[in-house]
Design an enzyme around this catalytic site. Structure first.
Site, short mmCIF file in Angstrom:
data_model
loop_
_atom_site.label_atom_id
_atom_site.label_comp_id
_atom_site.label_asym_id
_atom_site.label_seq_id
_atom_site.Cartn_x
_atom_site.Cartn_y
_atom_site.Cartn_z
N GLU A 171 0.82 -1.20 0.00
CA GLU A 171 0.00 0.00 0.00
C GLU A 171 0.86 1.26 0.00
O GLU A 171 0.59 2.22 -0.74
CB GLU A 171 -0.92 0.02 1.21
N SER A 193 17.31 -41.74 -11.98
CA SER A 193 16.13 -40.89 -12.19
C SER A 193 16.43 -39.61 -12.97
O SER A 193 15.50 -38.88 -13.32
CB SER A 193 15.52 -40.50 -10.83
N LEU A 250 20.22 -29.15 -3.00
CA LEU A 250 18.94 -28.56 -2.61
C LEU A 250 18.98 -27.03 -2.59
O LEU A 250 18.31 -26.39 -1.78
CB LEU A 250 18.47 -29.09 -1.24
N ARG A 303 19.09 -22.90 -8.35
CA ARG A 303 20.11 -22.69 -9.37
C ARG A 303 19.56 -22.21 -10.71
O ARG A 303 20.17 -21.37 -11.35
CB ARG A 303 20.90 -23.99 -9.59
N GLY A 360 12.30 -38.84 -0.67
CA GLY A 360 11.78 -39.69 -1.74
C GLY A 360 10.42 -40.24 -1.46
O GLY A 360 9.63 -39.67 -0.69
#
Length: 339
Positions: free
Chosen positions: A61, A177, A213, A216, A267
């Site tokens: 605001e 994976s 973690l 990037r 996981g």
């Protein structure tokens, strides 16, 4: 078209602008809410815009009113969240609105923070300002879901993220994976990291993948890293919080730290634990145009399935969109819609 209909349309359009402004503050304002504001003059001209600055800086605001300057006199202020009425790092926004000579304030949603909870609206009305609440509230409830959830429960909003094939596999039988999804989906997932105050994985994932973690692929702050269990010495996730207590206790702890959103990245066993404890507020699945083609792939969630179709729980899709060649699906599980 009646004057009332014209006014409602104008309110909808101006609030859409405030919502757009709010996105600019998404990764910088926490633990404050990411709020947007637009100032419209008595002649219908947009004369000011703003979004919440980093903690210690001005709220939306005030930014918008500064942008408008003297043109704020007699204007209508559109703001996605109720203006605050208390002294924190900054003075009350409601006081700034009154001092600027605003004639009308249109608010998307009320603030459930116990320090506000209607007091900002009451302060404005007591000053003779016309106040309207609820314009585009569905979109704003969605945009501010983590903040609203935290203020109502004291816990962060839990987002469970997974990348998988069309047939629900997150990894091959040998555990490999990378990479199921494409680069645009990975960048979008890193944006989720930047929007989250903390990220949670299991110690098994740390041992298998040694993830950092960090954020990037996009610009934004790194989340607090949390490992369920003990991270091996020398793992890239260090420094991190190593948690051995209950998941409920973890959320209480993170909430007390001002974490508004926590991202659970896995996981499959960790996802199962959060799901079984009914702690997931949103699933974000990146579905790749690929198929493993068998039953021995690593599933999204470990453990047995429901034994009968009667046990299947149905949530609702909150968003489905293409991200590069992959599909992002946002699912709100049962009982996780805001009250």
């Amino acid at each position: 078209m009646t004057t009332e209909t014209n006014d409602q349309t104008a309110d909808q359009l101006a609030m859409a602008g405030a919502i757009e402004e709010a996105w600019a503050a998404r990764t910088r304002s926490s633990p404050n809410p990411w709020v947007g504001a637009v100032v419209v003059s008595a002649t219908g001209e947009v004369v000011g815009r703003g979004a919440t600055e980093a903690p210690g800086g001005a709220h939306a605001e005030v930014v918008a009113l500064r942008s408008a300057g003297d043109r704020a006199q007699g204007s209508t202020l559109y703001v996605t969240l109720e203006p605050c009425s208390h002294h924190g790092r900054t003075p009350p926004c409601a006081e700034a609105v009154i001092a600027a000579g605003v004639r009308r304030v249109v608010v998307g949603v009320g603030d459930p923070d116990p320090k506000v909870m209607g007091r900002g609206l009451e302060m404005l009305r007591s000053a003779g300002i016309d106040v309207t609440v609820g314009v585009r509230n569905d979109a704003i409830n969605e945009q501010l879901a983590p903040y609203l959830h935290h203020r109502r429960t004291g816990r962060p909003y839990v987002v469970a993220k997974v990348g998988m094939s069309l047939d629900g596999g997150t990894a091959a039988p040998d555990g490999t994976s990378q990479w199921i999804t494409g680069e645009p989906a990975r960048a979008d997932a890193h944006r989720l990291r930047a929007e989250s105050g903390a990220i949670v994985v299991g110690a098994g994932t740390v041992r298998a993948d040694n993830p950092s973690l960090t954020v990037r692929h996009v610009q934004g702050p790194d989340p607090l890293r949390v490992v369920l269990g003990q991270a091996p010495e020398g793992a890239r996730v260090h420094p991190c919080v190593e948690w051995s207590g209950s998941l409920e206790g973890l959320l209480d702890d993170l909430g007390s730290r001002g974490v508004l959103q926590v991202l659970v990245e896995g996981g499959a066993t960790v996802l199962r634990a959060f799901r079984d404890s009914d702690l997931v507020d949103r699933y974000v699945a990146y579905v790749a145009p690929s198929i493993f083609g068998g039953s021995d792939k690593v599933p999204m969630i470990a453990g047995p399935s429901v034994s009968t179709i009667a046990g299947l729980q149905r949530g609702r899709f909150a968003g489905v969109r293409l991200v590069g060649e992959d599909l992002r699906i946002d699912l709100i599980p049962p009982r996780r819609d805001p009250a």
